[in-house]
Design a protein around this motif. Structure first.
Motif, PDB file in Angstrom:
ATOM      1  N   ILE A  15       0.846  -1.195   0.000  1.00 47.26           N
ATOM      2  CA  ILE A  15       0.000   0.000   0.000  1.00 47.26           C
ATOM      3  C   ILE A  15       0.880   1.243   0.000  1.00 47.26           C
ATOM      4  CG2 ILE A  15      -1.705   1.351   1.269  1.00 47.26           C
ATOM      5  CD1 ILE A  15      -2.790  -1.289   2.388  1.00 47.26           C
ATOM      6  N   GLY A  16       1.923   1.227   0.834  1.00 50.43           N
ATOM      7  CA  GLY A  16       2.844   2.351   0.893  1.00 50.43           C
ATOM      8  C   GLY A  16       3.546   2.594  -0.428  1.00 50.43           C
ATOM      9  N   GLU A  17       3.835   1.523  -1.147  1.00 52.63           N
ATOM     10  CA  GLU A  17       4.514   1.653  -2.433  1.00 52.63           C
ATOM     11  C   GLU A  17       3.614   2.328  -3.466  1.00 52.63           C
ATOM     12  OE1 GLU A  17       5.551  -1.986  -4.472  1.00 52.63           O
ATOM     13  OE2 GLU A  17       7.486  -1.150  -5.043  1.00 52.63           O
ATOM     14  N   ARG A  18       2.318   2.157  -3.329  1.00 53.41           N
ATOM     15  CA  ARG A  18       1.374   2.790  -4.260  1.00 53.41           C
ATOM     16  C   ARG A  18       1.208   4.281  -3.980  1.00 53.41           C
ATOM     17  NH1 ARG A  18      -3.547  -1.488  -3.396  1.00 53.41           N
ATOM     18  NH2 ARG A  18      -2.454  -3.370  -4.032  1.00 53.41           N
ATOM     19  N   GLY A  19       1.666   4.720  -2.827  1.00 55.55           N
ATOM     20  CA  GLY A  19       1.504   6.121  -2.470  1.00 55.55           C
ATOM     21  C   GLY A  19       0.190   6.413  -1.782  1.00 55.55           C
ATOM     22  N   SER A  20      -0.575   5.376  -1.479  1.00 56.83           N
ATOM     23  CA  SER A  20      -1.857   5.563  -0.796  1.00 56.83           C
ATOM     24  C   SER A  20      -1.650   5.652   0.715  1.00 56.83           C
ATOM     25  CB  SER A  20      -2.796   4.389  -1.097  1.00 56.83           C
ATOM     26  OG  SER A  20      -2.991   4.233  -2.486  1.00 56.83           O
ATOM     27  N   LYS A  21      -2.561   6.340   1.394  1.00 51.78           N
ATOM     28  CA  LYS A  21      -2.503   6.369   2.843  1.00 51.78           C
ATOM     29  C   LYS A  21      -2.891   4.994   3.370  1.00 51.78           C
ATOM     30  CE  LYS A  21      -3.934   8.870   6.973  1.00 51.78           C
ATOM     31  NZ  LYS A  21      -4.654  10.029   7.534  1.00 51.78           N
ATOM     32  N   ILE A  22      -2.100   4.486   4.286  1.00 55.94           N
ATOM     33  CA  ILE A  22      -2.305   3.132   4.809  1.00 55.94           C
ATOM     34  C   ILE A  22      -3.297   3.207   5.961  1.00 55.94           C
ATOM     35  CG2 ILE A  22      -1.180   1.083   5.767  1.00 55.94           C
ATOM     36  CD1 ILE A  22       1.455   2.219   4.555  1.00 55.94           C
ATOM     37  N   THR A  23      -4.525   2.798   5.699  1.00 55.69           N
ATOM     38  CA  THR A  23      -5.575   2.821   6.715  1.00 55.69           C
ATOM     39  C   THR A  23      -6.010   1.398   7.057  1.00 55.69           C
ATOM     40  OG1 THR A  23      -7.356   2.907   5.071  1.00 55.69           O
ATOM     41  CG2 THR A  23      -6.414   5.013   5.795  1.00 55.69           C
ATOM     42  N   ASN A  24      -6.613   1.238   8.208  1.00 60.30           N
ATOM     43  CA  ASN A  24      -7.141  -0.075   8.600  1.00 60.30           C
ATOM     44  C   ASN A  24      -8.173  -0.572   7.585  1.00 60.30           C
ATOM     45  OD1 ASN A  24      -5.589   0.478  10.832  1.00 60.30           O
ATOM     46  ND2 ASN A  24      -7.134  -0.149  12.312  1.00 60.30           N
ATOM     47  N   LYS A  25      -8.983   0.359   7.074  1.00 61.17           N
ATOM     48  CA  LYS A  25     -10.019  -0.012   6.112  1.00 61.17           C
ATOM     49  C   LYS A  25      -9.408  -0.570   4.829  1.00 61.17           C
ATOM     50  CE  LYS A  25     -13.897   1.856   3.458  1.00 61.17           C
ATOM     51  NZ  LYS A  25     -14.693   3.084   3.121  1.00 61.17           N
ATOM     52  N   LEU A  26      -8.359   0.088   4.339  1.00 62.78           N
ATOM     53  CA  LEU A  26      -7.719  -0.365   3.095  1.00 62.78           C
ATOM     54  C   LEU A  26      -7.016  -1.703   3.298  1.00 62.78           C
ATOM     55  CD1 LEU A  26      -7.177   0.234   0.174  1.00 62.78           C
ATOM     56  CD2 LEU A  26      -5.248   1.687   0.848  1.00 62.78           C
ATOM     57  N   ALA A  28      -7.920  -3.991   5.395  1.00 60.68           N
ATOM     58  CA  ALA A  28      -8.998  -4.980   5.481  1.00 60.68           C
ATOM     59  C   ALA A  28      -9.518  -5.352   4.097  1.00 60.68           C
ATOM     60  CB  ALA A  28     -10.134  -4.438   6.340  1.00 60.68           C
ATOM     61  N   GLU A  29      -9.673  -4.357   3.231  1.00 63.31           N
ATOM     62  CA  GLU A  29     -10.187  -4.606   1.879  1.00 63.31           C
ATOM     63  C   GLU A  29      -9.220  -5.478   1.078  1.00 63.31           C
ATOM     64  OE1 GLU A  29     -10.822  -0.784   0.191  1.00 63.31           O
ATOM     65  OE2 GLU A  29     -12.686  -0.405   1.309  1.00 63.31           O
ATOM     66  N   LEU A  30      -7.949  -5.158   1.147  1.00 62.60           N
ATOM     67  CA  LEU A  30      -6.962  -5.890   0.352  1.00 62.60           C
ATOM     68  C   LEU A  30      -6.749  -7.307   0.863  1.00 62.60           C
ATOM     69  CD1 LEU A  30      -4.284  -3.120  -0.294  1.00 62.60           C
ATOM     70  CD2 LEU A  30      -5.916  -4.064  -1.925  1.00 62.60           C
ATOM     71  N   MET A  31      -6.816  -7.478   2.172  1.00 63.51           N
ATOM     72  CA  MET A  31      -6.583  -8.801   2.750  1.00 63.51           C
ATOM     73  C   MET A  31      -7.875  -9.599   2.908  1.00 63.51           C
ATOM     74  SD  MET A  31      -3.570  -8.233   5.553  1.00 63.51           S
ATOM     75  CE  MET A  31      -3.330 -10.020   5.618  1.00 63.51           C
ATOM     76  N   GLN A  32      -9.007  -8.914   2.649  1.00 64.43           N
ATOM     77  CA  GLN A  32     -10.317  -9.556   2.758  1.00 64.43           C
ATOM     78  C   GLN A  32     -10.540 -10.142   4.164  1.00 64.43           C
ATOM     79  OE1 GLN A  32     -10.451 -12.290  -0.606  1.00 64.43           O
ATOM     80  NE2 GLN A  32     -11.168 -10.665  -1.959  1.00 64.43           N
ATOM     81  N   VAL A  33     -10.287  -9.288   5.155  1.00 63.17           N
ATOM     82  CA  VAL A  33     -10.519  -9.651   6.554  1.00 63.17           C
ATOM     83  C   VAL A  33     -11.362  -8.557   7.188  1.00 63.17           C
ATOM     84  CG1 VAL A  33      -8.377 -10.971   6.767  1.00 63.17           C
ATOM     85  CG2 VAL A  33      -8.373  -8.521   7.285  1.00 63.17           C
ATOM     86  N   SER A  34     -11.839  -8.793   8.391  1.00 63.53           N
ATOM     87  CA  SER A  34     -12.698  -7.822   9.067  1.00 63.53           C
ATOM     88  C   SER A  34     -11.895  -6.663   9.637  1.00 63.53           C
ATOM     89  CB  SER A  34     -13.470  -8.507  10.195  1.00 63.53           C
ATOM     90  OG  SER A  34     -12.585  -8.892  11.237  1.00 63.53           O
ATOM     91  N   ALA A  35     -12.569  -5.536   9.803  1.00 63.64           N
ATOM     92  CA  ALA A  35     -11.935  -4.356  10.398  1.00 63.64           C
ATOM     93  C   ALA A  35     -11.422  -4.629  11.814  1.00 63.64           C
ATOM     94  CB  ALA A  35     -12.897  -3.182  10.385  1.00 63.64           C
ATOM     95  N   PRO A  36     -12.192  -5.328  12.674  1.00 64.63           N
ATOM     96  CA  PRO A  36     -11.686  -5.644  14.017  1.00 64.63           C
ATOM     97  C   PRO A  36     -10.406  -6.498  13.981  1.00 64.63           C
ATOM     98  CG  PRO A  36     -14.052  -5.917  13.946  1.00 64.63           C
ATOM     99  CD  PRO A  36     -13.617  -5.708  12.531  1.00 64.63           C
ATOM    100  N   VAL A  38      -8.100  -6.423  11.680  1.00 63.94           N
ATOM    101  CA  VAL A  38      -7.003  -5.520  11.325  1.00 63.94           C
ATOM    102  C   VAL A  38      -6.581  -4.692  12.533  1.00 63.94           C
ATOM    103  CG1 VAL A  38      -6.309  -3.550   9.901  1.00 63.94           C
ATOM    104  CG2 VAL A  38      -7.652  -5.395   8.895  1.00 63.94           C
ATOM    105  N   SER A  39      -7.549  -4.155  13.239  1.00 66.11           N
ATOM    106  CA  SER A  39      -7.244  -3.325  14.419  1.00 66.11           C
ATOM    107  C   SER A  39      -6.430  -4.100  15.445  1.00 66.11           C
ATOM    108  CB  SER A  39      -8.540  -2.824  15.068  1.00 66.11           C
ATOM    109  OG  SER A  39      -9.249  -1.991  14.180  1.00 66.11           O
ATOM    110  N   GLU A  40      -6.807  -5.341  15.674  1.00 68.09           N
ATOM    111  CA  GLU A  40      -6.100  -6.179  16.642  1.00 68.09           C
ATOM    112  C   GLU A  40      -4.669  -6.461  16.195  1.00 68.09           C
ATOM    113  OE1 GLU A  40      -6.484 -10.591  18.758  1.00 68.09           O
ATOM    114  OE2 GLU A  40      -8.114  -9.825  17.507  1.00 68.09           O
ATOM    115  N   MET A  41      -4.511  -6.770  14.896  1.00 68.65           N
ATOM    116  CA  MET A  41      -3.180  -7.088  14.398  1.00 68.65           C
ATOM    117  C   MET A  41      -2.289  -5.857  14.375  1.00 68.65           C
ATOM    118  SD  MET A  41      -1.170  -9.448  13.465  1.00 68.65           S
ATOM    119  CE  MET A  41      -2.263 -10.834  13.129  1.00 68.65           C
ATOM    120  N   VAL A  42      -2.844  -4.712  14.003  1.00 66.94           N
ATOM    121  CA  VAL A  42      -2.076  -3.472  13.972  1.00 66.94           C
ATOM    122  C   VAL A  42      -1.546  -3.132  15.366  1.00 66.94           C
ATOM    123  CG1 VAL A  42      -2.298  -0.961  13.752  1.00 66.94           C
ATOM    124  CG2 VAL A  42      -3.084  -2.451  11.902  1.00 66.94           C
ATOM    125  N   LYS A  43      -2.376  -3.330  16.391  1.00 67.50           N
ATOM    126  CA  LYS A  43      -1.939  -3.080  17.763  1.00 67.50           C
ATOM    127  C   LYS A  43      -0.735  -3.954  18.120  1.00 67.50           C
ATOM    128  CE  LYS A  43      -6.460  -1.690  19.591  1.00 67.50           C
ATOM    129  NZ  LYS A  43      -7.596  -2.053  20.487  1.00 67.50           N
TER     130      LYS A  43
END
Length: 215
Positions: A15-26, A28-36, A38-43
């Motif tokens: 995501i960073g290589e594309r120049g996009s802002k790296i958000t939990n939502k993005l 989740a979309e790319l990995m096809q997993v739930s937002a919660p 992603v939040s848990e893994m990011v922590k």
């Protein structure tokens, strides 16, 4: 370190290589997993100092995180090259196999594999293969989406994900392909190219994942 965490790190890097802002939502979309999830893994990754928060980028890989990503890409790309050159895998078959193997093979195996393959510099999709102990530095970094002038170009790299690989193969877009960029349409967000006696309008979303060089 589990494969799941490794996949998150790779996604953040891409995501960073594309120049996009790296958000939990993005993520989740790319990995096809739930937002919660992603939040848990990011922590966890923040705690383990693989990433840090950034106001502009969203998240940034630390040196520790980048080192792990470099090792993953070295393994993945060498395995892909081996599967094509020695086991006759097709390009649409290698990604899933390499995703499994990269989490299981040893560093010693990869070192031997690199020698067997003749110390290659690029994977089948044009991505740079980092040498042992060196940082991942992509040689081909200019995307089709960044091109502002029509003209003649060459396809030198594309991101390694199944849907994109399928798109490239369906349209006969291969590494080394020469093409003419006929039109850049900002309103339709398309890049129309001509190659092999046919034309194709590539959406901007896909153009961001295709890397080119001038002819």
């Amino acid at each position: 370190m589990t494969p799941n965490k490794e996949d998150y790190l790779k996604t953040i890097y891409e995501i960073g290589e594309r120049g996009s802002k790296i958000t939990n939502k993005l993520i989740a979309e790319l990995m096809q997993v739930s937002a919660p999830a992603v939040s848990e893994m990011v922590k966890k990754m923040l705690t383990q100092e693989w990433i840090v928060k950034d106001k502009v980028a969203g998240y940034l890989l630390t040196d520790k995180g980048l080192s792990l990503v470099t090792d993953l890409y070295r393994k993945h790309r060498l395995i892909e090259l081996f599967l094509i050159q020695h086991l006759n895998y097709s390009t649409d078959e290698i990604h899933e196999e390499a995703e499994v193997l990269e989490h299981t093979v040893s560093d010693h195996f990869i070192d031997r594999l690199e020698i067997l393959l003749g110390n290659p510099d690029f994977c089948p999709h044009g991505g740079s293969i980092p040498k042992k102990g060196q940082a991942l530095i992509e040689v081909n970094k200019q995307t089709l989406a960044e091109i502002e002038q029509t003209g003649h170009y060459k396809l030198v790299r594309y991101h390694d994900n199944f849907q994109l690989i399928k798109y490239m193969e369906d349209h006969g877009l291969a590494i080394g392909l020469s093409f003419e960029l006929l039109e850049i349409d900002p309103y339709a967000a398309t890049f129309t190219i001509h190659y092999q006696d046919k034309s194709l309008a590539i959406p901007q979303q896909i153009a961001r994942e295709i890397f080119v060089s001038e002819q």
